[in-house]
Design an enzyme around this catalytic site. Sequence first.
Site, PDB file in Angstrom:
ATOM      1  N   LYS A   1      26.482 123.793 -29.546  1.00 45.32           N
ATOM      2  CA  LYS A   1      25.826 123.850 -30.386  1.00 45.32           C
ATOM      3  C   LYS A   1      24.829 122.913 -30.532  1.00 45.32           C
ATOM      4  O   LYS A   1      25.499 122.107 -30.022  1.00 45.32           O
ATOM      5  CB  LYS A   1      27.410 123.859 -31.157  1.00 45.32           C
ATOM      6  CG  LYS A   1      26.968 124.093 -32.897  1.00 45.32           C
ATOM      7  CD  LYS A   1      28.389 123.858 -33.940  1.00 45.32           C
ATOM      8  CE  LYS A   1      27.954 124.158 -35.093  1.00 45.32           C
ATOM      9  NZ  LYS A   1      29.179 124.504 -36.220  1.00 45.32           N
TER      10      LYS A   1
ATOM     11  N   SER B   1      29.991 128.391 -38.891  1.00 42.51           N
ATOM     12  CA  SER B   1      29.057 128.326 -38.575  1.00 42.51           C
ATOM     13  C   SER B   1      28.565 128.093 -37.571  1.00 42.51           C
ATOM     14  O   SER B   1      27.017 127.415 -36.667  1.00 42.51           O
ATOM     15  CB  SER B   1      28.571 125.934 -38.697  1.00 42.51           C
ATOM     16  OG  SER B   1      28.934 125.800 -37.881  1.00 42.51           O
TER      17      SER B   1
ATOM     18  N   SER C   1      34.482 126.999 -38.698  1.00 41.63           N
ATOM     19  CA  SER C   1      32.880 127.512 -38.543  1.00 41.63           C
ATOM     20  C   SER C   1      33.382 127.277 -36.309  1.00 41.63           C
ATOM     21  O   SER C   1      32.185 128.121 -35.529  1.00 41.63           O
ATOM     22  CB  SER C   1      32.392 126.401 -38.002  1.00 41.63           C
ATOM     23  OG  SER C   1      31.636 126.271 -38.696  1.00 41.63           O
TER      24      SER C   1
HETATM   25  N1  GLN Z   1      32.177 127.764 -43.927  1.00 43.37           N
HETATM   26  C1  GLN Z   1      32.910 126.201 -43.908  1.00 43.37           C
HETATM   27  C2  GLN Z   1      31.397 125.375 -44.785  1.00 43.37           C
HETATM   28  O1  GLN Z   1      30.941 125.948 -45.239  1.00 43.37           O
HETATM   29  C3  GLN Z   1      33.468 126.605 -43.095  1.00 43.37           C
HETATM   30  C4  GLN Z   1      31.886 125.570 -41.643  1.00 43.37           C
HETATM   31  C5  GLN Z   1      32.432 124.488 -40.594  1.00 43.37           C
HETATM   32  O2  GLN Z   1      33.360 124.827 -40.132  1.00 43.37           O
HETATM   33  N2  GLN Z   1      31.872 123.842 -39.613  1.00 43.37           N
HETATM   34  O3  GLN Z   1      32.131 124.562 -45.082  1.00 43.37           O
END
Ligand code: GLN
Length: 486
Positions: free
Chosen positions: A78, A153, A177
Amino acid sequence: MELYSLTLTQAREKLARGEITSVELTEAVLDRIGRVEDRVRAYLYLDRDGALARAEEADLLRREGRAGELLGIPLSVKDVLCTSTMPTTCGSRMLENFIPPYDATVISRLNDAGAVILGKVAMDEFAMGSTSENCAFQVPVNPWKQGYVSGGSSGGSAAAVAADECFASLGSDTGGSIRQPASLCGIVGMKPTYGRVSRYGLVAFASSLDQVGPLTRDVADCALMMNVIAGHDHRDSTSINRGVPDYTDALQDGLQGIRVGVPAEYFGEGLDPDVEKAVRRGIDMLREAGAEIVEVSLPHTSYCVAVYYIIAPAEASSNLARYDGVRYGFRDHDADTLIDMYRATRSRGFGDEVKRRILIGTYALSAGYYDAYYKKASRVRTLITGDFSDAFAKCDLLASPVCPTPAWKIGEKSDDPLALYLSDILTISANLAGIPAISVPCGFSSDGLPIGMQMQAAHFNEEVLLRAAHNLEQRAGVVGRKPDLS
Ligand code: GLN
Protein backbone atom coordinates in the site's frame (compact mmCIF):
# COMPACT_ATOMS: atom_id res chain seq x y z
CA MET A 1 -2.67 -23.58 -13.16
CA GLU A 2 -1.07 -20.34 -14.30
CA LEU A 3 1.94 -19.32 -12.24
CA TYR A 4 0.37 -16.00 -11.24
CA SER A 5 -2.65 -17.82 -9.75
CA LEU A 6 -0.67 -19.86 -7.23
CA THR A 7 -0.92 -19.05 -3.56
CA LEU A 8 2.18 -17.56 -1.96
CA THR A 9 2.75 -20.88 -0.17
CA GLN A 10 2.56 -22.84 -3.43
CA ALA A 11 4.84 -20.39 -5.26
CA ARG A 12 7.33 -20.64 -2.42
CA GLU A 13 7.36 -24.44 -2.62
CA LYS A 14 7.87 -24.43 -6.38
CA LEU A 15 10.77 -22.02 -6.01
CA ALA A 16 12.30 -24.10 -3.22
CA ARG A 17 12.07 -27.28 -5.30
CA GLY A 18 13.73 -25.52 -8.24
CA GLU A 19 10.69 -26.08 -10.48
CA ILE A 20 10.51 -22.40 -11.34
CA THR A 21 12.72 -19.35 -10.96
CA SER A 22 11.81 -16.04 -9.43
CA VAL A 23 12.41 -14.39 -12.79
CA GLU A 24 9.79 -16.67 -14.38
CA LEU A 25 7.39 -16.01 -11.53
CA THR A 26 7.91 -12.26 -11.66
CA GLU A 27 7.56 -12.17 -15.44
CA ALA A 28 4.31 -14.14 -15.17
CA VAL A 29 2.90 -11.63 -12.68
CA LEU A 30 4.11 -8.61 -14.68
CA ASP A 31 2.49 -10.11 -17.75
CA ARG A 32 -0.73 -10.64 -15.80
CA ILE A 33 -0.63 -7.01 -14.66
CA GLY A 34 -0.14 -5.96 -18.29
CA ARG A 35 -3.28 -7.86 -19.27
CA VAL A 36 -5.73 -6.94 -16.50
CA GLU A 37 -4.56 -3.72 -14.91
CA ASP A 38 -6.62 -1.50 -17.21
CA ARG A 39 -9.70 -3.02 -15.53
CA VAL A 40 -8.32 -3.35 -11.98
CA ARG A 41 -6.41 -0.08 -11.64
CA ALA A 42 -4.59 -1.15 -8.49
CA TYR A 43 -1.03 0.06 -9.12
CA LEU A 44 -0.05 3.68 -8.62
CA TYR A 45 3.56 2.80 -9.29
CA LEU A 46 5.02 -0.32 -10.91
CA ASP A 47 8.76 -0.91 -10.80
CA ARG A 48 9.18 -3.48 -13.60
CA ASP A 49 12.94 -3.17 -13.97
CA GLY A 50 13.59 -3.07 -10.26
CA ALA A 51 11.38 -6.13 -9.75
CA LEU A 52 13.15 -8.16 -12.42
CA ALA A 53 16.55 -7.16 -11.02
CA ARG A 54 15.41 -8.24 -7.54
CA ALA A 55 14.11 -11.52 -8.97
CA GLU A 56 17.47 -12.23 -10.65
CA GLU A 57 19.20 -11.49 -7.40
CA ALA A 58 16.85 -13.86 -5.57
CA ASP A 59 17.59 -16.63 -8.06
CA LEU A 60 21.30 -16.06 -7.58
CA LEU A 61 20.98 -16.21 -3.81
CA ARG A 62 19.00 -19.42 -4.08
CA ARG A 63 21.66 -20.98 -6.30
CA GLU A 64 24.19 -20.07 -3.62
CA GLY A 65 22.06 -22.03 -1.18
CA ARG A 66 20.67 -19.05 0.69
CA ALA A 67 17.10 -19.01 1.87
CA GLY A 68 14.62 -16.34 2.89
CA GLU A 69 11.02 -16.65 3.98
CA LEU A 70 9.84 -14.80 0.88
CA LEU A 71 12.83 -15.29 -1.39
CA GLY A 72 11.82 -14.36 -4.93
CA ILE A 73 8.11 -13.79 -4.24
CA PRO A 74 6.46 -10.79 -6.01
CA LEU A 75 4.39 -8.65 -3.64
CA SER A 76 2.76 -5.23 -3.63
CA VAL A 77 2.52 -2.70 -0.82
CA LYS A 78 0.00 0.00 0.00
CA ASP A 79 1.28 3.44 -0.88
CA VAL A 80 1.17 4.50 2.77
CA LEU A 81 4.41 2.63 3.60
CA CYS A 82 7.65 4.51 3.11
CA THR A 83 9.89 3.11 0.39
CA SER A 84 13.25 4.70 -0.32
CA THR A 85 13.36 3.47 -3.92
CA MET A 86 9.79 4.25 -4.96
CA PRO A 87 7.40 7.18 -4.49
CA THR A 88 5.12 7.14 -1.45
CA THR A 89 2.10 9.29 -2.21
CA CYS A 90 -0.52 8.12 0.32
CA GLY A 91 -2.94 8.62 -2.56
CA SER A 92 -2.56 12.39 -2.08
CA ARG A 93 -1.50 15.31 -4.28
CA MET A 94 0.26 16.50 -1.17
CA LEU A 95 2.90 13.78 -1.58
CA GLU A 96 2.65 13.34 -5.33
CA ASN A 97 6.36 13.11 -6.10
CA PHE A 98 7.60 12.28 -2.65
CA ILE A 99 10.32 9.64 -2.31
CA PRO A 100 11.02 9.03 1.39
CA PRO A 101 14.63 9.01 2.58
CA TYR A 102 14.13 5.68 4.37
CA ASP A 103 12.23 2.38 4.27
CA ALA A 104 9.46 1.51 6.71
CA THR A 105 10.51 -1.32 9.03
CA VAL A 106 8.02 -3.68 7.40
CA ILE A 107 9.50 -2.86 3.99
CA SER A 108 13.01 -3.65 5.29
CA ARG A 109 11.65 -6.90 6.70
CA LEU A 110 10.13 -7.86 3.33
CA ASN A 111 13.40 -7.00 1.61
CA ASP A 112 15.45 -8.94 4.14
CA ALA A 113 13.17 -11.94 3.57
CA GLY A 114 14.01 -11.71 -0.15
CA ALA A 115 10.64 -10.47 -1.43
CA VAL A 116 10.34 -8.83 -4.84
CA ILE A 117 8.36 -5.63 -4.26
CA LEU A 118 6.60 -4.91 -7.53
CA GLY A 119 5.22 -1.50 -6.70
CA LYS A 120 2.84 0.65 -4.71
CA VAL A 121 -0.91 0.19 -4.78
CA ALA A 122 -3.82 2.63 -4.58
CA MET A 123 -5.61 3.71 -1.44
CA ASP A 124 -7.92 6.38 -0.08
CA GLU A 125 -6.00 9.60 0.51
CA PHE A 126 -4.09 9.23 3.78
CA ALA A 127 -6.09 6.02 4.37
CA MET A 128 -9.30 7.95 5.04
CA GLY A 129 -12.21 6.17 3.42
CA SER A 130 -13.93 2.87 2.81
CA THR A 131 -13.91 2.58 -0.98
CA SER A 132 -10.54 3.93 -2.22
CA GLU A 133 -12.55 6.54 -4.16
CA ASN A 134 -10.71 9.21 -2.16
CA CYS A 135 -7.48 8.36 -3.98
CA ALA A 136 -6.29 11.49 -5.81
CA PHE A 137 -4.96 9.51 -8.77
CA GLN A 138 -7.15 6.52 -9.62
CA VAL A 139 -9.87 4.35 -8.15
CA PRO A 140 -9.20 0.60 -8.02
CA VAL A 141 -12.04 -1.63 -9.22
CA ASN A 142 -13.37 -4.78 -7.59
CA PRO A 143 -12.05 -7.69 -9.71
CA TRP A 144 -15.33 -9.56 -9.09
CA LYS A 145 -17.50 -6.96 -10.79
CA GLN A 146 -16.68 -4.09 -13.10
CA GLY A 147 -17.85 -0.75 -11.74
CA TYR A 148 -17.88 -1.93 -8.10
CA VAL A 149 -15.67 -0.69 -5.29
CA SER A 150 -12.81 -2.82 -4.02
CA GLY A 151 -13.27 -1.35 -0.52
CA GLY A 152 -10.92 0.85 1.38
CA SER A 153 -8.73 2.22 2.34
CA SER A 154 -6.42 -0.64 1.27
CA GLY A 155 -8.54 -1.17 -1.88
CA GLY A 156 -5.54 -1.37 -4.21
CA SER A 157 -3.97 -4.09 -2.09
CA ALA A 158 -7.16 -6.18 -2.05
CA ALA A 159 -7.85 -5.70 -5.76
CA ALA A 160 -4.26 -6.60 -6.71
CA VAL A 161 -4.27 -9.79 -4.62
CA ALA A 162 -7.74 -10.85 -5.85
CA ALA A 163 -6.82 -10.15 -9.49
CA ASP A 164 -3.61 -12.22 -9.23
CA GLU A 165 -1.47 -9.12 -9.77
CA CYS A 166 0.78 -10.06 -6.82
CA PHE A 167 0.97 -12.97 -4.34
CA ALA A 168 0.20 -10.84 -1.29
CA SER A 169 0.14 -7.24 -0.20
CA LEU A 170 0.65 -5.16 2.90
CA GLY A 171 -2.04 -2.73 3.96
CA SER A 172 -2.82 -0.61 6.99
CA ASP A 173 -5.89 -0.77 9.22
CA THR A 174 -7.04 2.15 11.36
CA GLY A 175 -10.74 1.28 11.40
CA GLY A 176 -11.09 -1.70 9.08
CA SER A 177 -8.97 -0.77 6.08
CA ILE A 178 -7.41 -4.22 5.72
CA ARG A 179 -10.40 -6.36 6.71
CA GLN A 180 -13.14 -4.56 4.80
CA PRO A 181 -11.44 -4.54 1.35
CA ALA A 182 -10.34 -8.15 1.95
CA SER A 183 -13.98 -9.05 2.61
CA LEU A 184 -15.30 -7.18 -0.42
CA CYS A 185 -12.68 -8.75 -2.72
CA GLY A 186 -12.87 -12.34 -1.41
CA ILE A 187 -9.42 -12.61 0.15
CA VAL A 188 -7.89 -12.89 3.64
CA GLY A 189 -6.85 -9.77 5.58
CA MET A 190 -5.49 -9.46 9.10
CA LYS A 191 -5.17 -6.53 11.44
CA PRO A 192 -2.66 -7.62 14.07
CA THR A 193 -2.71 -6.54 17.73
CA TYR A 194 -1.70 -2.90 18.21
CA GLY A 195 2.05 -3.07 18.83
CA ARG A 196 2.59 -6.45 17.16
CA VAL A 197 3.90 -4.98 13.88
CA SER A 198 6.10 -1.89 13.65
CA ARG A 199 4.51 1.36 12.51
CA TYR A 200 7.87 2.95 11.77
CA GLY A 201 7.62 4.35 8.26
CA LEU A 202 3.84 3.88 8.09
CA VAL A 203 2.59 7.38 7.28
CA ALA A 204 0.47 8.23 10.31
CA PHE A 205 -3.30 8.65 10.11
CA ALA A 206 -4.47 8.03 13.70
CA SER A 207 -1.48 6.82 15.67
CA SER A 208 -3.35 5.10 18.50
CA LEU A 209 -5.33 2.99 15.99
CA ASP A 210 -3.02 2.39 12.98
CA GLN A 211 -1.58 -1.06 12.40
CA VAL A 212 0.09 -2.73 9.40
CA GLY A 213 -1.03 -6.17 8.24
CA PRO A 214 -1.18 -8.63 5.35
CA LEU A 215 -3.78 -9.19 2.60
CA THR A 216 -3.42 -12.65 1.10
CA ARG A 217 -5.11 -15.32 -0.99
CA ASP A 218 -5.50 -17.72 1.93
CA VAL A 219 -4.87 -18.15 5.64
CA ALA A 220 -1.58 -20.06 5.29
CA ASP A 221 -0.20 -17.16 3.26
CA CYS A 222 -1.39 -14.75 5.95
CA ALA A 223 0.51 -16.73 8.60
CA LEU A 224 3.67 -16.65 6.47
CA MET A 225 3.45 -12.90 6.01
CA MET A 226 2.87 -12.44 9.74
CA ASN A 227 6.03 -14.46 10.46
CA VAL A 228 7.98 -11.92 8.42
CA ILE A 229 6.46 -8.64 9.58
CA ALA A 230 5.68 -9.23 13.28
CA GLY A 231 8.16 -8.35 16.00
CA HIS A 232 9.62 -5.63 18.13
CA ASP A 233 11.15 -2.49 16.64
CA HIS A 234 12.98 0.02 18.81
CA ARG A 235 12.11 2.71 16.27
CA ASP A 236 8.40 2.45 17.13
CA SER A 237 7.78 3.28 20.77
CA THR A 238 4.39 1.52 20.67
CA SER A 239 5.88 -1.70 19.33
CA ILE A 240 5.82 -4.42 21.98
CA ASN A 241 8.83 -6.49 22.91
CA ARG A 242 7.33 -9.92 23.03
CA GLY A 243 8.31 -13.17 21.33
CA VAL A 244 6.82 -13.94 17.92
CA PRO A 245 5.43 -17.45 17.53
CA ASP A 246 5.66 -19.37 14.27
CA TYR A 247 2.20 -18.49 13.02
CA THR A 248 2.09 -21.37 10.55
CA ASP A 249 2.08 -23.78 13.54
CA ALA A 250 -1.34 -22.39 14.42
CA LEU A 251 -2.82 -23.97 11.31
CA GLN A 252 -2.41 -27.57 12.44
CA ASP A 253 -5.31 -28.03 14.82
CA GLY A 254 -9.08 -28.37 14.68
CA LEU A 255 -11.33 -26.29 16.88
CA GLN A 256 -11.95 -28.69 19.77
CA GLY A 257 -12.02 -26.73 23.00
CA ILE A 258 -12.41 -23.36 21.25
CA ARG A 259 -15.36 -21.20 22.23
CA VAL A 260 -16.69 -18.88 19.56
CA GLY A 261 -18.73 -15.94 20.78
CA VAL A 262 -21.46 -14.51 18.58
CA PRO A 263 -22.14 -10.89 19.55
CA ALA A 264 -25.84 -10.13 19.12
CA GLU A 265 -25.07 -6.44 18.45
CA TYR A 266 -23.16 -7.34 15.26
CA PHE A 267 -26.23 -8.86 13.63
CA GLY A 268 -28.49 -5.85 13.96
CA GLU A 269 -30.42 -3.55 11.72
CA GLY A 270 -29.01 -2.78 8.29
CA LEU A 271 -27.28 -6.12 7.84
CA ASP A 272 -27.70 -7.41 4.30
CA PRO A 273 -29.58 -10.76 4.33
CA ASP A 274 -26.99 -12.44 2.07
CA VAL A 275 -24.21 -11.34 4.42
CA GLU A 276 -26.08 -12.61 7.46
CA LYS A 277 -26.78 -15.95 5.78
CA ALA A 278 -23.16 -16.48 4.69
CA VAL A 279 -21.77 -15.54 8.09
CA ARG A 280 -24.25 -17.70 10.01
CA ARG A 281 -23.39 -20.61 7.73
CA GLY A 282 -19.73 -19.90 8.47
CA ILE A 283 -20.45 -20.06 12.19
CA ASP A 284 -22.09 -23.47 11.65
CA MET A 285 -18.90 -24.60 9.94
CA LEU A 286 -16.85 -23.52 12.95
CA ARG A 287 -19.19 -25.64 15.07
CA GLU A 288 -18.73 -28.60 12.72
CA ALA A 289 -14.96 -28.15 13.09
CA GLY A 290 -15.33 -28.69 16.84
CA ALA A 291 -15.94 -25.21 18.26
CA GLU A 292 -18.55 -24.46 20.86
CA ILE A 293 -20.75 -21.50 19.95
CA VAL A 294 -21.85 -19.10 22.70
CA GLU A 295 -23.94 -15.95 22.67
CA VAL A 296 -22.11 -12.86 23.94
CA SER A 297 -22.87 -9.17 24.21
CA LEU A 298 -20.76 -6.09 23.45
CA PRO A 299 -23.17 -3.53 24.92
CA HIS A 300 -21.32 -0.37 23.84
CA THR A 301 -21.17 -1.31 20.14
CA SER A 302 -23.64 1.41 19.14
CA TYR A 303 -21.18 4.10 20.30
CA CYS A 304 -18.25 2.82 18.22
CA VAL A 305 -18.85 4.90 15.10
CA ALA A 306 -19.29 8.12 17.08
CA VAL A 307 -16.21 7.45 19.20
CA TYR A 308 -14.03 6.49 16.25
CA TYR A 309 -15.10 9.51 14.20
CA ILE A 310 -13.93 11.80 16.99
CA ILE A 311 -10.70 10.05 17.99
CA ALA A 312 -9.45 9.24 14.47
CA PRO A 313 -9.99 12.76 13.05
CA ALA A 314 -8.54 14.31 16.23
CA GLU A 315 -5.33 12.35 15.83
CA ALA A 316 -5.35 12.93 12.07
CA SER A 317 -5.68 16.70 12.47
CA SER A 318 -2.54 16.64 14.57
CA ASN A 319 -0.61 14.18 12.36
CA LEU A 320 -1.44 16.06 9.17
CA ALA A 321 -0.28 19.41 10.51
CA ARG A 322 3.18 18.56 9.16
CA TYR A 323 2.05 19.01 5.54
CA ASP A 324 2.61 22.72 5.37
CA GLY A 325 4.59 23.06 2.14
CA VAL A 326 7.77 23.93 4.01
CA ARG A 327 9.67 20.73 4.54
CA TYR A 328 8.54 18.28 1.90
CA GLY A 329 5.66 17.43 -0.38
CA PHE A 330 3.50 19.79 -2.39
CA ARG A 331 3.93 23.58 -2.07
CA ASP A 332 1.87 26.33 -3.66
CA HIS A 333 4.41 28.66 -5.20
CA ASP A 334 2.04 31.49 -6.08
CA ALA A 335 1.36 32.74 -2.57
CA ASP A 336 2.99 35.97 -1.40
CA THR A 337 3.09 35.49 2.35
CA LEU A 338 3.86 32.53 4.58
CA ILE A 339 0.28 32.29 5.86
CA ASP A 340 -1.08 32.41 2.31
CA MET A 341 1.40 29.73 1.32
CA TYR A 342 0.20 27.45 4.15
CA ARG A 343 -3.42 28.08 3.24
CA ALA A 344 -2.98 27.55 -0.49
CA THR A 345 -0.78 24.49 -0.03
CA ARG A 346 -3.22 22.76 2.29
CA SER A 347 -6.30 23.82 0.30
CA ARG A 348 -4.91 22.51 -2.96
CA GLY A 349 -2.84 19.61 -1.66
CA PHE A 350 -5.56 17.82 0.34
CA GLY A 351 -8.80 16.34 -1.01
CA ASP A 352 -12.27 16.92 0.44
CA GLU A 353 -12.43 13.96 2.82
CA VAL A 354 -9.05 14.74 4.35
CA LYS A 355 -10.08 18.35 4.86
CA ARG A 356 -13.36 17.22 6.43
CA ARG A 357 -11.44 15.07 8.92
CA ILE A 358 -8.99 17.86 9.75
CA LEU A 359 -11.91 20.20 10.43
CA ILE A 360 -13.76 17.66 12.59
CA GLY A 361 -10.58 16.80 14.49
CA THR A 362 -9.53 20.39 15.05
CA TYR A 363 -13.02 21.20 16.31
CA ALA A 364 -13.09 18.20 18.67
CA LEU A 365 -9.73 19.18 20.14
CA SER A 366 -10.38 22.90 20.46
CA ALA A 367 -10.33 24.42 23.94
CA GLY A 368 -14.08 24.79 24.48
CA TYR A 369 -15.02 21.38 23.09
CA TYR A 370 -12.19 19.11 24.19
CA ASP A 371 -14.02 17.79 27.27
CA ALA A 372 -17.32 17.37 25.49
CA TYR A 373 -15.88 15.48 22.52
CA TYR A 374 -12.36 14.13 22.71
CA LYS A 375 -12.28 13.42 26.43
CA LYS A 376 -15.72 11.85 26.42
CA ALA A 377 -14.86 9.74 23.37
CA SER A 378 -11.70 8.54 25.12
CA ARG A 379 -13.77 7.45 28.12
CA VAL A 380 -16.27 5.57 25.99
CA ARG A 381 -13.32 3.95 24.23
CA THR A 382 -12.34 2.48 27.60
CA LEU A 383 -15.87 1.08 28.00
CA ILE A 384 -15.68 -0.47 24.52
CA THR A 385 -12.35 -2.08 25.42
CA GLY A 386 -13.99 -3.36 28.61
CA ASP A 387 -16.77 -5.00 26.57
CA PHE A 388 -14.12 -7.09 24.81
CA SER A 389 -12.39 -8.07 28.06
CA ASP A 390 -15.75 -9.25 29.41
CA ALA A 391 -16.51 -11.15 26.22
CA PHE A 392 -13.10 -12.84 26.14
CA ALA A 393 -13.71 -14.16 29.63
CA LYS A 394 -16.48 -16.23 28.03
CA CYS A 395 -15.00 -17.14 24.65
CA ASP A 396 -11.74 -17.37 22.68
CA LEU A 397 -12.87 -15.43 19.66
CA LEU A 398 -15.78 -13.47 18.28
CA ALA A 399 -17.36 -14.26 14.92
CA SER A 400 -19.34 -11.68 12.95
CA PRO A 401 -19.68 -10.05 9.56
CA VAL A 402 -16.95 -7.62 8.44
CA CYS A 403 -19.04 -5.15 6.49
CA PRO A 404 -22.86 -4.94 6.65
CA THR A 405 -23.13 -5.34 2.85
CA PRO A 406 -21.19 -6.80 -0.08
CA ALA A 407 -19.38 -4.36 -2.42
CA TRP A 408 -21.42 -1.50 -3.91
CA LYS A 409 -21.18 0.53 -7.09
CA ILE A 410 -18.43 3.10 -7.49
CA GLY A 411 -20.06 6.48 -6.88
CA GLU A 412 -23.08 5.03 -5.04
CA LYS A 413 -22.16 6.40 -1.62
CA SER A 414 -19.37 8.81 -2.46
CA ASP A 415 -21.53 11.87 -1.77
CA ASP A 416 -22.73 10.54 1.55
CA PRO A 417 -19.87 10.47 4.08
CA LEU A 418 -22.18 9.46 6.91
CA ALA A 419 -23.39 6.35 5.06
CA LEU A 420 -19.76 5.37 4.53
CA TYR A 421 -18.84 6.04 8.17
CA LEU A 422 -21.76 3.85 9.28
CA SER A 423 -20.54 0.99 7.09
CA ASP A 424 -17.43 0.82 9.32
CA ILE A 425 -19.54 -0.14 12.35
CA LEU A 426 -18.32 -3.74 12.59
CA THR A 427 -14.60 -3.16 12.15
CA ILE A 428 -13.63 -0.01 14.05
CA SER A 429 -14.06 -1.40 17.56
CA ALA A 430 -11.09 -3.78 17.12
CA ASN A 431 -8.90 -0.72 16.51
CA LEU A 432 -10.37 1.16 19.46
CA ALA A 433 -9.56 -1.83 21.69
CA GLY A 434 -6.24 -2.67 19.98
CA ILE A 435 -7.17 -6.32 19.51
CA PRO A 436 -6.32 -8.52 16.50
CA ALA A 437 -8.95 -9.33 13.88
CA ILE A 438 -9.10 -11.22 10.62
CA SER A 439 -11.40 -11.28 7.62
CA VAL A 440 -11.75 -14.61 5.85
CA PRO A 441 -13.96 -15.41 2.85
CA CYS A 442 -17.07 -17.39 3.84
CA GLY A 443 -19.42 -17.14 0.88
CA PHE A 444 -20.95 -15.13 -1.93
CA SER A 445 -23.98 -12.91 -2.34
CA SER A 446 -26.78 -13.88 -4.71
CA ASP A 447 -25.16 -11.75 -7.40
CA GLY A 448 -21.74 -13.31 -7.02
CA LEU A 449 -19.95 -10.82 -4.78
CA PRO A 450 -17.66 -12.17 -2.06
CA ILE A 451 -18.57 -12.04 1.63
CA GLY A 452 -16.09 -12.27 4.49
CA MET A 453 -16.41 -13.34 8.10
CA GLN A 454 -14.63 -11.34 10.77
CA MET A 455 -13.06 -12.97 13.78
CA GLN A 456 -11.63 -10.99 16.69
CA ALA A 457 -9.56 -12.25 19.63
CA ALA A 458 -7.85 -10.98 22.77
CA HIS A 459 -4.56 -9.06 22.49
CA PHE A 460 -1.72 -11.12 20.97
CA ASN A 461 -4.01 -14.02 20.21
CA GLU A 462 -3.48 -13.94 16.44
CA GLU A 463 -2.88 -17.69 16.53
CA VAL A 464 -6.44 -18.58 17.51
CA LEU A 465 -7.70 -16.37 14.67
CA LEU A 466 -5.46 -18.07 12.12
CA ARG A 467 -6.44 -21.49 13.43
CA ALA A 468 -10.18 -20.77 13.24
CA ALA A 469 -9.89 -18.99 9.89
CA HIS A 470 -7.95 -21.92 8.46
CA ASN A 471 -10.63 -24.36 9.62
CA LEU A 472 -13.36 -22.19 8.14
CA GLU A 473 -11.50 -21.86 4.87
CA GLN A 474 -11.17 -25.66 4.56
CA ARG A 475 -14.93 -26.05 4.90
CA ALA A 476 -16.30 -22.97 3.15
CA GLY A 477 -15.08 -24.14 -0.25
CA VAL A 478 -14.44 -20.62 -1.48
CA VAL A 479 -10.63 -20.69 -1.70
CA GLY A 480 -9.39 -21.01 -5.20
CA ARG A 481 -12.55 -19.43 -6.63
CA LYS A 482 -11.31 -16.60 -8.79
CA PRO A 483 -12.93 -13.60 -10.43
CA ASP A 484 -13.23 -13.85 -14.19
CA LEU A 485 -10.99 -11.24 -15.75
CA SER A 486 -10.52 -12.97 -19.08
N1 GLN B 1 -13.06 3.63 6.82
C1 GLN B 1 -12.39 4.10 7.97
C2 GLN B 1 -12.08 5.56 7.83
O1 GLN B 1 -12.44 6.11 6.85
C3 GLN B 1 -11.17 3.28 8.25
C4 GLN B 1 -9.99 3.67 7.48
C5 GLN B 1 -8.75 2.90 7.82
O2 GLN B 1 -8.82 1.85 8.48
N2 GLN B 1 -7.61 3.42 7.42
O3 GLN B 1 -11.49 6.17 8.66
